[in-house]
Write a protein that holds these residues in place. Structure first.
Motif, PDB file in Angstrom:
ATOM      1  N   LYS A  62       5.876   9.535  -0.168  1.00 28.39           N
ATOM      2  CA  LYS A  62       4.749   8.681   0.432  1.00 28.39           C
ATOM      3  C   LYS A  62       5.038   7.707   1.313  1.00 28.39           C
ATOM      4  CE  LYS A  62       1.378  10.412  -2.555  1.00 28.39           C
ATOM      5  NZ  LYS A  62       0.164  10.831  -1.945  1.00 28.39           N
ATOM      6  N   THR A  63       4.366   6.957   1.859  1.00 25.37           N
ATOM      7  CA  THR A  63       4.797   5.723   2.813  1.00 25.37           C
ATOM      8  C   THR A  63       4.165   4.496   1.904  1.00 25.37           C
ATOM      9  OG1 THR A  63       4.896   7.230   4.578  1.00 25.37           O
ATOM     10  CG2 THR A  63       4.620   4.764   5.018  1.00 25.37           C
ATOM     11  N   ALA A 123       0.776  -1.079  -0.074  1.00 29.36           N
ATOM     12  CA  ALA A 123      -0.005   0.092   0.142  1.00 29.36           C
ATOM     13  C   ALA A 123       0.778   1.255  -0.012  1.00 29.36           C
ATOM     14  CB  ALA A 123      -0.977  -0.067   1.110  1.00 29.36           C
ATOM     15  N   ILE A 124       0.546   2.084  -0.883  1.00 32.38           N
ATOM     16  CA  ILE A 124       1.162   3.514  -0.940  1.00 32.38           C
ATOM     17  C   ILE A 124       0.219   4.434  -0.492  1.00 32.38           C
ATOM     18  CG2 ILE A 124       2.552   5.207  -2.533  1.00 32.38           C
ATOM     19  CD1 ILE A 124       3.771   2.363  -2.585  1.00 32.38           C
ATOM     20  N   ILE A 125       0.702   4.942   0.551  1.00 30.19           N
ATOM     21  CA  ILE A 125      -0.126   5.982   1.339  1.00 30.19           C
ATOM     22  C   ILE A 125       0.343   7.277   1.370  1.00 30.19           C
ATOM     23  CG2 ILE A 125      -1.350   3.943   2.308  1.00 30.19           C
ATOM     24  CD1 ILE A 125      -0.084   4.711   4.976  1.00 30.19           C
ATOM     25  N   ARG A 126      -0.484   8.259   2.117  1.00 31.56           N
ATOM     26  CA  ARG A 126       0.039   9.361   2.637  1.00 31.56           C
ATOM     27  C   ARG A 126       0.776   9.161   3.834  1.00 31.56           C
ATOM     28  NH1 ARG A 126      -3.137  13.594   0.676  1.00 31.56           N
ATOM     29  NH2 ARG A 126      -4.929  12.882  -0.537  1.00 31.56           N
ATOM     30  N   PRO A 127       1.878   9.989   4.128  1.00 31.16           N
ATOM     31  CA  PRO A 127       2.753   9.669   5.430  1.00 31.16           C
ATOM     32  C   PRO A 127       1.936   9.973   6.546  1.00 31.16           C
ATOM     33  CG  PRO A 127       3.993  10.695   3.640  1.00 31.16           C
ATOM     34  CD  PRO A 127       2.761  10.855   3.103  1.00 31.16           C
ATOM     35  N   THR A 128       0.889  11.086   6.412  1.00 27.17           N
ATOM     36  CA  THR A 128       0.290  11.564   7.611  1.00 27.17           C
ATOM     37  C   THR A 128      -0.742  10.368   8.309  1.00 27.17           C
ATOM     38  OG1 THR A 128      -1.273  12.430   6.071  1.00 27.17           O
ATOM     39  CG2 THR A 128       0.397  13.936   6.858  1.00 27.17           C
ATOM     40  N   LYS A 129      -0.916   9.530   7.196  1.00 25.63           N
ATOM     41  CA  LYS A 129      -1.971   8.136   7.797  1.00 25.63           C
ATOM     42  C   LYS A 129      -1.197   7.142   8.309  1.00 25.63           C
ATOM     43  CE  LYS A 129      -6.014  10.090   6.359  1.00 25.63           C
ATOM     44  NZ  LYS A 129      -7.017  10.310   7.328  1.00 25.63           N
ATOM     45  N   LEU A 130       0.222   7.199   8.389  1.00 20.89           N
ATOM     46  CA  LEU A 130       0.838   6.055   8.757  1.00 20.89           C
ATOM     47  C   LEU A 130       0.408   5.378  10.127  1.00 20.89           C
ATOM     48  CD1 LEU A 130       2.954   3.683   8.302  1.00 20.89           C
ATOM     49  CD2 LEU A 130       4.830   5.488   9.170  1.00 20.89           C
ATOM     50  N   GLU A 131       0.303   6.178  11.161  1.00 22.55           N
ATOM     51  CA  GLU A 131       0.196   5.953  12.436  1.00 22.55           C
ATOM     52  C   GLU A 131      -1.467   5.509  12.626  1.00 22.55           C
ATOM     53  OE1 GLU A 131       2.247   5.615  14.825  1.00 22.55           O
ATOM     54  OE2 GLU A 131       3.651   6.314  13.483  1.00 22.55           O
ATOM     55  N   GLU A 132      -2.160   5.967  11.876  1.00 23.06           N
ATOM     56  CA  GLU A 132      -3.789   5.636  11.869  1.00 23.06           C
ATOM     57  C   GLU A 132      -3.980   4.069  11.229  1.00 23.06           C
ATOM     58  OE1 GLU A 132      -8.153   6.693  10.235  1.00 23.06           O
ATOM     59  OE2 GLU A 132      -6.519   8.561  10.240  1.00 23.06           O
TER      60      GLU A 132
END
Length: 112
Positions: free
Chosen positions: A58-59, A6-15
């Motif tokens: 991205k993360t 999954a390539i996601i927004r870095p701000t969503k990592l902890e969630e």
């Protein structure tokens, strides 16, 4: 078995991490990456000049799951990351032929 990338927004990592753990997916790999999708980057200004940043941070999250857990893991990731805006990310699912836990020698489902 399936590998979910999954390539996601870095701000969503902890969630995403918390949601995956709550759903029973404890093992994952996290990688900081840069890239672009349909948005083709963003325009920013610096000292009055516009410039295009086309490789956005991205993360990437990778996890391997049993076939029967594939949809559950995907649903958890989607529900944790979707904002409805461009740049939310992508999920890729790949087949995994074999898994070996180095420490114990366990294989496949037992090694996940």
């Amino acid at each position: 078995m399936k590998k979910i990338e999954a390539i996601i927004r870095p701000t969503k990592l902890e969630e995403v991490k918390a949601s995956l753990e709550d759903a029973g997916f404890n093992s994952l790999t996290i990688i900081d990456v840069k890239g672009r999708g349909q948005q083709k980057g963003i325009i920013q200004q610096w000292r009055g000049q516009e410039y295009r940043v086309d490789a956005l941070p991205k993360t990437k999250i990778e996890l391997v799951v049993n076939d029967e857990d594939e949809d559950k893991a995907i649903d958890v990731i989607v529900s944790s990351t979707r904002t409805g805006n461009i740049g939310d990310g992508k999920i890729f699912v790949l087949p995994v032929e074999k898994v070996i836990r180095i420490r114990t020698g366990e294989r496949d489902g037992k090694a996940i």
